[in-house]
Design a protein around this motif. Sequence first.
Motif, PDB file in Angstrom:
ATOM      1  N   MET A 129      36.076  34.341  39.750  1.00  0.00           N
ATOM      2  CA  MET A 129      37.093  35.316  38.837  1.00  0.00           C
ATOM      3  C   MET A 129      36.602  36.137  38.079  1.00  0.00           C
ATOM      4  N   ALA A 130      35.729  35.850  37.367  1.00  0.00           N
ATOM      5  CA  ALA A 130      34.667  36.675  36.404  1.00  0.00           C
ATOM      6  C   ALA A 130      34.475  38.082  37.053  1.00  0.00           C
ATOM      7  N   PHE A 131      33.696  37.685  38.182  1.00  0.00           N
ATOM      8  CA  PHE A 131      33.251  39.050  39.153  1.00  0.00           C
ATOM      9  C   PHE A 131      34.410  40.133  39.486  1.00  0.00           C
ATOM     10  N   LYS A 132      35.390  39.142  40.123  1.00  0.00           N
ATOM     11  CA  LYS A 132      36.641  39.729  40.679  1.00  0.00           C
ATOM     12  C   LYS A 132      37.186  40.852  39.544  1.00  0.00           C
ATOM     13  N   ARG A 133      37.213  40.250  38.128  1.00  0.00           N
ATOM     14  CA  ARG A 133      37.798  40.903  37.102  1.00  0.00           C
ATOM     15  C   ARG A 133      37.015  42.236  36.732  1.00  0.00           C
ATOM     16  N   LYS A 134      35.522  41.888  36.827  1.00  0.00           N
ATOM     17  CA  LYS A 134      34.695  42.845  36.481  1.00  0.00           C
ATOM     18  C   LYS A 134      34.608  44.051  37.641  1.00  0.00           C
ATOM     19  N   LEU A 135      34.744  43.776  38.969  1.00  0.00           N
ATOM     20  CA  LEU A 135      34.701  44.551  39.984  1.00  0.00           C
ATOM     21  C   LEU A 135      35.974  45.351  40.089  1.00  0.00           C
ATOM     22  N   GLY A 136      36.970  45.005  39.400  1.00  0.00           N
ATOM     23  CA  GLY A 136      38.176  45.799  39.380  1.00  0.00           C
ATOM     24  C   GLY A 136      38.251  46.979  38.323  1.00  0.00           C
ATOM     25  N   GLY A 155      32.214  58.371  40.662  1.00  0.00           N
ATOM     26  CA  GLY A 155      32.701  58.298  39.233  1.00  0.00           C
ATOM     27  C   GLY A 155      34.100  57.774  38.955  1.00  0.00           C
ATOM     28  N   LYS A 156      34.801  57.648  39.829  1.00  0.00           N
ATOM     29  CA  LYS A 156      36.330  57.079  39.814  1.00  0.00           C
ATOM     30  C   LYS A 156      36.200  55.660  40.271  1.00  0.00           C
ATOM     31  N   PRO A 157      37.146  54.659  39.678  1.00  0.00           N
ATOM     32  CA  PRO A 157      37.382  53.411  39.949  1.00  0.00           C
ATOM     33  C   PRO A 157      37.281  53.035  41.436  1.00  0.00           C
ATOM     34  N   VAL A 163      36.953  46.860  46.850  1.00  0.00           N
ATOM     35  CA  VAL A 163      37.065  45.683  46.322  1.00  0.00           C
ATOM     36  C   VAL A 163      37.149  44.671  47.292  1.00  0.00           C
ATOM     37  N   HIS A 164      38.221  44.986  48.183  1.00  0.00           N
ATOM     38  CA  HIS A 164      38.613  43.803  49.150  1.00  0.00           C
ATOM     39  C   HIS A 164      37.563  43.602  49.932  1.00  0.00           C
ATOM     40  N   SER A 165      36.864  44.659  50.513  1.00  0.00           N
ATOM     41  CA  SER A 165      35.845  44.265  51.520  1.00  0.00           C
ATOM     42  C   SER A 165      34.588  43.469  50.718  1.00  0.00           C
ATOM     43  N   THR A 166      34.189  43.926  49.500  1.00  0.00           N
ATOM     44  CA  THR A 166      33.137  43.360  48.721  1.00  0.00           C
ATOM     45  C   THR A 166      33.550  41.571  48.582  1.00  0.00           C
ATOM     46  N   LEU A 167      34.685  41.402  48.211  1.00  0.00           N
ATOM     47  CA  LEU A 167      35.138  40.027  47.694  1.00  0.00           C
ATOM     48  C   LEU A 167      35.158  39.221  49.129  1.00  0.00           C
ATOM     49  N   SER A 168      35.611  39.906  50.027  1.00  0.00           N
ATOM     50  CA  SER A 168      35.796  39.228  51.249  1.00  0.00           C
ATOM     51  C   SER A 168      34.246  38.819  51.817  1.00  0.00           C
TER      52      SER A 168
END
Length: 363
Positions: A58-65, A73-75, A81-86
């Motif tokens: 959960m902490a990593f998910k919040r940080k990645l967002g 340089g953009k978010p 994000v979805h690919s990394t978390l999956s």
Amino acid sequence: MAKHNAANTRIKREYFQYLKEAMRRDESSIDAVAKALSRFEEANGHKDFRKFHKQQAMAFKRKLGTQNSVQTGKPLSRATVHSTLSTLKAFFIWLAGQPGYKSKLAFDDAHYFNLSDKDVRKAKVSSEKPVPTLEQIHHVLEAMPAGTDIELRNRALIAFTILTGARDGAMASFKLKHIDLAEGVVHQDAREVRTKASKSFSTWFFSVGGKALEMVTDWCQHLRSNLLWGEDDPLFPKTQIGLGPEGGFVPVGLTREGWKSAGPIRDIFKSAFEAAGLPYFNPHSFRNTLVQLGERSCTTVEEFKSWSQNLGHQQVLTTLTSYGSVAPHRQAALIRGFGQNKTGVSSNEEIRALAKLVLERVD
């Protein structure tokens, strides 16, 4: 803060071997997995994977967002994000079943990498990709110089791409023996050609007009007659570098070796489009051009199936779902044209057959 964990490194090595040997993943896919795991370890202080729990996910998910892309340089995009978390979810599910980890990890904790349904839908929204028109490609080919061996190769490379839709990895590994000009066919033999998923198939030249076929034919004849190339020599040899008149290293000709990667091919495309005053279109975008041409040219399901197979797709739905997005202006024209008398369109029976295929894929 630790920058390395030996135990993590060992188990990651086992996972990469599992992906390669058991799951048949290619190197680029495994590299993406390695990048995701590295990102997680860095954010998690390189703690031993045996200590993984749902709070870390959960902490990593919040940080990645909240992270920005290094390139833009953009978010980070929702898709990244979805690919990394999956990727991380799949790894920890696998890890929870491995000796030495079974008693330490819970399968359910890996599911805390999941995004919300709303964010998943955002991640899966595909933006319309720029696709070159045939007119633009022909313009680039006509503008390309052809005074040296290197220039002839570069022009033939782009012409060959629109004639065949071959992927850049395959083009880097083609040999002269793989092309049959008399029959107008290229044999993508996975034993020697770096095809996607190591699949062998034959591609007949698409009818794209212009001088593309003439340019490729001239190039093959130049290789055989002037350079005395043999059948096992590369169709698109890499550039030979030597000392120039002023002592610096410069391109001096061609070697009898093929490229090891597709990077130089993409550089050639970029330079050619820029020189012609057009935005850069990568080699893969030519496949989209050919799909759009097929959508306009094919009048039956059988014809489009053949067109799809020519691109190396075993299932026509791969062509439709991965490449077959209809441009908005074309969509508008087609919708407005419904109900008008038209000729040369698919029969109701063919439409029902295609609809059945779509339903089977959805189910």
